[in-house]
Scaffold this motif. Structure first.
Motif, PDB file in Angstrom:
ATOM      1  N   ARG A 115       0.868  -1.181   0.000  1.00 53.54           N
ATOM      2  CA  ARG A 115       0.000   0.000   0.000  1.00 53.54           C
ATOM      3  C   ARG A 115       0.900   1.223   0.000  1.00 53.54           C
ATOM      4  NH1 ARG A 115      -5.221   1.032   1.433  1.00 53.54           N
ATOM      5  NH2 ARG A 115      -5.436  -1.093   2.204  1.00 53.54           N
ATOM      6  N   LEU A 116       0.593   2.176  -0.869  1.00 55.28           N
ATOM      7  CA  LEU A 116       1.361   3.414  -0.955  1.00 55.28           C
ATOM      8  C   LEU A 116       0.420   4.609  -0.934  1.00 55.28           C
ATOM      9  CD1 LEU A 116       3.727   2.342  -3.839  1.00 55.28           C
ATOM     10  CD2 LEU A 116       4.427   2.816  -1.501  1.00 55.28           C
ATOM     11  N   LYS A 117       0.921   5.696  -0.389  1.00 58.86           N
ATOM     12  CA  LYS A 117       0.179   6.941  -0.511  1.00 58.86           C
ATOM     13  C   LYS A 117       0.203   7.337  -1.982  1.00 58.86           C
ATOM     14  CE  LYS A 117       1.116   8.522   4.151  1.00 58.86           C
ATOM     15  NZ  LYS A 117       1.872   9.470   4.978  1.00 58.86           N
ATOM     16  N   ARG A 118      -0.931   7.783  -2.485  1.00 58.21           N
ATOM     17  CA  ARG A 118      -1.040   8.124  -3.904  1.00 58.21           C
ATOM     18  C   ARG A 118      -0.031   9.196  -4.301  1.00 58.21           C
ATOM     19  NH1 ARG A 118      -6.788  10.034  -4.311  1.00 58.21           N
ATOM     20  NH2 ARG A 118      -6.192  10.580  -6.420  1.00 58.21           N
ATOM     21  N   ARG A 119       0.092  10.233  -3.507  1.00 58.93           N
ATOM     22  CA  ARG A 119       1.028  11.322  -3.826  1.00 58.93           C
ATOM     23  C   ARG A 119       2.462  10.793  -3.915  1.00 58.93           C
ATOM     24  NH1 ARG A 119       2.176  16.678  -3.990  1.00 58.93           N
ATOM     25  NH2 ARG A 119       4.000  17.425  -2.862  1.00 58.93           N
ATOM     26  N   ARG A 120       2.825   9.903  -3.016  1.00 58.67           N
ATOM     27  CA  ARG A 120       4.185   9.360  -3.015  1.00 58.67           C
ATOM     28  C   ARG A 120       4.440   8.512  -4.254  1.00 58.67           C
ATOM     29  NH1 ARG A 120       7.134   5.089  -0.297  1.00 58.67           N
ATOM     30  NH2 ARG A 120       9.263   5.840  -0.030  1.00 58.67           N
ATOM     31  N   LEU A 121       3.474   7.681  -4.636  1.00 55.58           N
ATOM     32  CA  LEU A 121       3.654   6.845  -5.823  1.00 55.58           C
ATOM     33  C   LEU A 121       3.781   7.705  -7.076  1.00 55.58           C
ATOM     34  CD1 LEU A 121       3.889   4.157  -7.245  1.00 55.58           C
ATOM     35  CD2 LEU A 121       1.377   3.968  -7.190  1.00 55.58           C
ATOM     36  N   VAL A 122       2.900   8.685  -7.240  1.00 54.88           N
ATOM     37  CA  VAL A 122       2.993   9.584  -8.390  1.00 54.88           C
ATOM     38  C   VAL A 122       4.336  10.306  -8.378  1.00 54.88           C
ATOM     39  CG1 VAL A 122       2.060  11.706  -9.420  1.00 54.88           C
ATOM     40  CG2 VAL A 122       0.519   9.872  -8.742  1.00 54.88           C
ATOM     41  N   GLY A 123       4.746  10.772  -7.210  1.00 53.37           N
ATOM     42  CA  GLY A 123       6.028  11.466  -7.095  1.00 53.37           C
ATOM     43  C   GLY A 123       7.199  10.594  -7.506  1.00 53.37           C
ATOM     44  N   MET A 124       7.212   9.341  -7.053  1.00 55.45           N
ATOM     45  CA  MET A 124       8.314   8.447  -7.424  1.00 55.45           C
ATOM     46  C   MET A 124       8.319   8.166  -8.923  1.00 55.45           C
ATOM     47  SD  MET A 124       8.864   5.675  -4.333  1.00 55.45           S
ATOM     48  CE  MET A 124       7.182   5.057  -4.279  1.00 55.45           C
ATOM     49  N   LEU A 125       7.149   7.844  -9.478  1.00 54.77           N
ATOM     50  CA  LEU A 125       7.076   7.527 -10.909  1.00 54.77           C
ATOM     51  C   LEU A 125       7.458   8.727 -11.772  1.00 54.77           C
ATOM     52  CD1 LEU A 125       3.795   5.431 -10.997  1.00 54.77           C
ATOM     53  CD2 LEU A 125       6.074   4.595 -11.603  1.00 54.77           C
ATOM     54  N   LEU A 126       6.849   9.873 -11.499  1.00 56.78           N
ATOM     55  CA  LEU A 126       7.123  11.045 -12.337  1.00 56.78           C
ATOM     56  C   LEU A 126       8.547  11.562 -12.156  1.00 56.78           C
ATOM     57  CD1 LEU A 126       3.804  13.099 -12.401  1.00 56.78           C
ATOM     58  CD2 LEU A 126       4.793  11.647 -14.165  1.00 56.78           C
ATOM     59  N   THR A 127       9.115  11.427 -10.975  1.00 60.12           N
ATOM     60  CA  THR A 127      10.505  11.836 -10.779  1.00 60.12           C
ATOM     61  C   THR A 127      11.432  11.001 -11.652  1.00 60.12           C
ATOM     62  OG1 THR A 127      10.117  12.604  -8.530  1.00 60.12           O
ATOM     63  CG2 THR A 127      12.382  12.032  -9.090  1.00 60.12           C
ATOM     64  N   GLU A 128      11.207   9.709 -11.690  1.00 59.93           N
ATOM     65  CA  GLU A 128      12.050   8.841 -12.517  1.00 59.93           C
ATOM     66  C   GLU A 128      11.898   9.179 -14.002  1.00 59.93           C
ATOM     67  OE1 GLU A 128      14.444   6.594 -11.432  1.00 59.93           O
ATOM     68  OE2 GLU A 128      13.999   7.698  -9.603  1.00 59.93           O
ATOM     69  N   LEU A 129      10.675   9.410 -14.440  1.00 63.06           N
ATOM     70  CA  LEU A 129      10.447   9.782 -15.841  1.00 63.06           C
ATOM     71  C   LEU A 129      11.019  11.169 -16.135  1.00 63.06           C
ATOM     72  CD1 LEU A 129       6.838   8.391 -16.177  1.00 63.06           C
ATOM     73  CD2 LEU A 129       8.872   7.530 -17.373  1.00 63.06           C
ATOM     74  N   TRP A 130      10.906  12.083 -15.169  1.00 62.06           N
ATOM     75  CA  TRP A 130      11.402  13.447 -15.355  1.00 62.06           C
ATOM     76  C   TRP A 130      12.918  13.450 -15.533  1.00 62.06           C
ATOM     77  CZ3 TRP A 130       7.941  17.145 -16.259  1.00 62.06           C
ATOM     78  CH2 TRP A 130       8.388  18.470 -16.351  1.00 62.06           C
ATOM     79  N   LYS A 131      13.616  12.574 -14.819  1.00 64.33           N
ATOM     80  CA  LYS A 131      15.071  12.481 -14.975  1.00 64.33           C
ATOM     81  C   LYS A 131      15.426  12.119 -16.418  1.00 64.33           C
ATOM     82  CE  LYS A 131      16.012   9.596 -11.620  1.00 64.33           C
ATOM     83  NZ  LYS A 131      16.646   8.804 -10.550  1.00 64.33           N
ATOM     84  N   SER A 132      14.756  11.126 -16.974  1.00 64.09           N
ATOM     85  CA  SER A 132      15.022  10.748 -18.372  1.00 64.09           C
ATOM     86  C   SER A 132      14.679  11.894 -19.308  1.00 64.09           C
ATOM     87  CB  SER A 132      14.226   9.499 -18.751  1.00 64.09           C
ATOM     88  OG  SER A 132      14.675   8.391 -18.013  1.00 64.09           O
ATOM     89  N   HIS A 133      13.553  12.534 -19.064  1.00 61.76           N
ATOM     90  CA  HIS A 133      13.100  13.678 -19.857  1.00 61.76           C
ATOM     91  C   HIS A 133      14.190  14.751 -19.907  1.00 61.76           C
ATOM     92  CE1 HIS A 133      10.473  17.072 -20.986  1.00 61.76           C
ATOM     93  NE2 HIS A 133      10.750  17.652 -19.834  1.00 61.76           N
ATOM     94  N   LYS A 134      14.760  15.077 -18.771  1.00 70.20           N
ATOM     95  CA  LYS A 134      15.804  16.105 -18.709  1.00 70.20           C
ATOM     96  C   LYS A 134      17.111  15.624 -19.336  1.00 70.20           C
ATOM     97  CE  LYS A 134      13.690  19.559 -16.813  1.00 70.20           C
ATOM     98  NZ  LYS A 134      13.503  20.809 -17.537  1.00 70.20           N
ATOM     99  N   PHE A 135      17.505  14.387 -19.064  1.00 66.95           N
ATOM    100  CA  PHE A 135      18.741  13.858 -19.646  1.00 66.95           C
ATOM    101  C   PHE A 135      18.668  13.791 -21.166  1.00 66.95           C
ATOM    102  CE2 PHE A 135      19.615  11.384 -15.517  1.00 66.95           C
ATOM    103  CZ  PHE A 135      20.391  12.408 -15.013  1.00 66.95           C
ATOM    104  N   LEU A 136      17.473  13.570 -21.703  1.00 64.94           N
ATOM    105  CA  LEU A 136      17.327  13.467 -23.155  1.00 64.94           C
ATOM    106  C   LEU A 136      17.550  14.796 -23.870  1.00 64.94           C
ATOM    107  CD1 LEU A 136      14.425  10.907 -23.324  1.00 64.94           C
ATOM    108  CD2 LEU A 136      16.697  10.628 -24.349  1.00 64.94           C
ATOM    109  N   SER A 137      17.700  15.890 -23.145  1.00 60.32           N
ATOM    110  CA  SER A 137      18.060  17.159 -23.783  1.00 60.32           C
ATOM    111  C   SER A 137      19.536  17.164 -24.184  1.00 60.32           C
ATOM    112  CB  SER A 137      17.754  18.342 -22.859  1.00 60.32           C
ATOM    113  OG  SER A 137      18.606  18.322 -21.733  1.00 60.32           O
ATOM    114  N   GLU A 138      20.313  16.220 -23.667  1.00 65.60           N
ATOM    115  CA  GLU A 138      21.725  16.091 -24.013  1.00 65.60           C
ATOM    116  C   GLU A 138      21.877  15.138 -25.190  1.00 65.60           C
ATOM    117  OE1 GLU A 138      23.767  14.759 -20.489  1.00 65.60           O
ATOM    118  OE2 GLU A 138      22.709  16.212 -19.252  1.00 65.60           O
TER     119      GLU A 138
END
Length: 171
Positions: A115-138
């Motif tokens: 069981r996870l808090k919804r905000r925490r799960l969204v935060g973990m998932l989007l943070t991981e995707l956001w890292k790739s999103h930012k790295f792909l600018s290189e």
């Protein structure tokens, strides 16, 4: 990693590696236990599947996504709780290795539930995707990597920002 689902798990961490040549990996870490699930870009658009999970969590609705390997893989499921609406149950089902290219309705062996808090799960998932999103600018990071849903990621982040779970901490 089948834990006590009566209370939110505050120890688990989630990581996503958007790797080269169509390969990715979804990794869960709890204490000293690590569970990694490889994903093949031939059968699965991993970033889009993770965004599907985020969208479902933001809407507090149930969904299942298939993360296919070659062969086998997992189905990841989020299930809202009518009594504890700030949480979801996250379950991972391992699909038999003889199957390649299955869909989210495939039955499998439960290998993880928490069981996870919804905000925490969204935060973990989007943070991981956001890292790739930012790295792909290189340009050097772009080489050998598949298409990434930049626009959809931004839209989901804005949905999070506008939702009751927001605001987003990603910019």
């Amino acid at each position: 990693m089948c834990g006590d689902v009566s209370k939110p798990d505050e120890r688990i961490q989630l990581y996503f590696d958007f790797d080269l040549h169509g390969w990715s990996e979804l990794i869960f870490v709890r204490g000293r236990q690590i569970s990694g699930f490889r994903i093949s870009g031939v059968f699965t658009d991993a970033p889009a599947a993770l965004l599907d999970l985020c969208d479902a969590v933001l809407m507090n609705s149930a969904t299942r996504v298939a993360l296919c390997d070659e062969p086998g893989g997992v189905v990841v499921e989020v299930t809202p709780d009518a009594k504890q609406q700030h949480t979801v149950i996250l379950s991972v089902y391992e699909i038999a290795p003889q199957l390649a290219g299955f869909d989210a309705h495939e039955a499998g062996r439960l290998v993880m539930t928490t069981r996870l808090k919804r905000r925490r799960l969204v935060g973990m998932l989007l943070t991981e995707l956001w890292k790739s999103h930012k790295f792909l600018s290189e340009p050097s990071y772009q080489k050998g990597r598949d298409h990434f849903p930049h626009t959809r990621l931004s839209e989901t982040n804005e949905s999070w920002n506008q939702s009751a779970l927001g605001p987003s901490f990603l910019t």
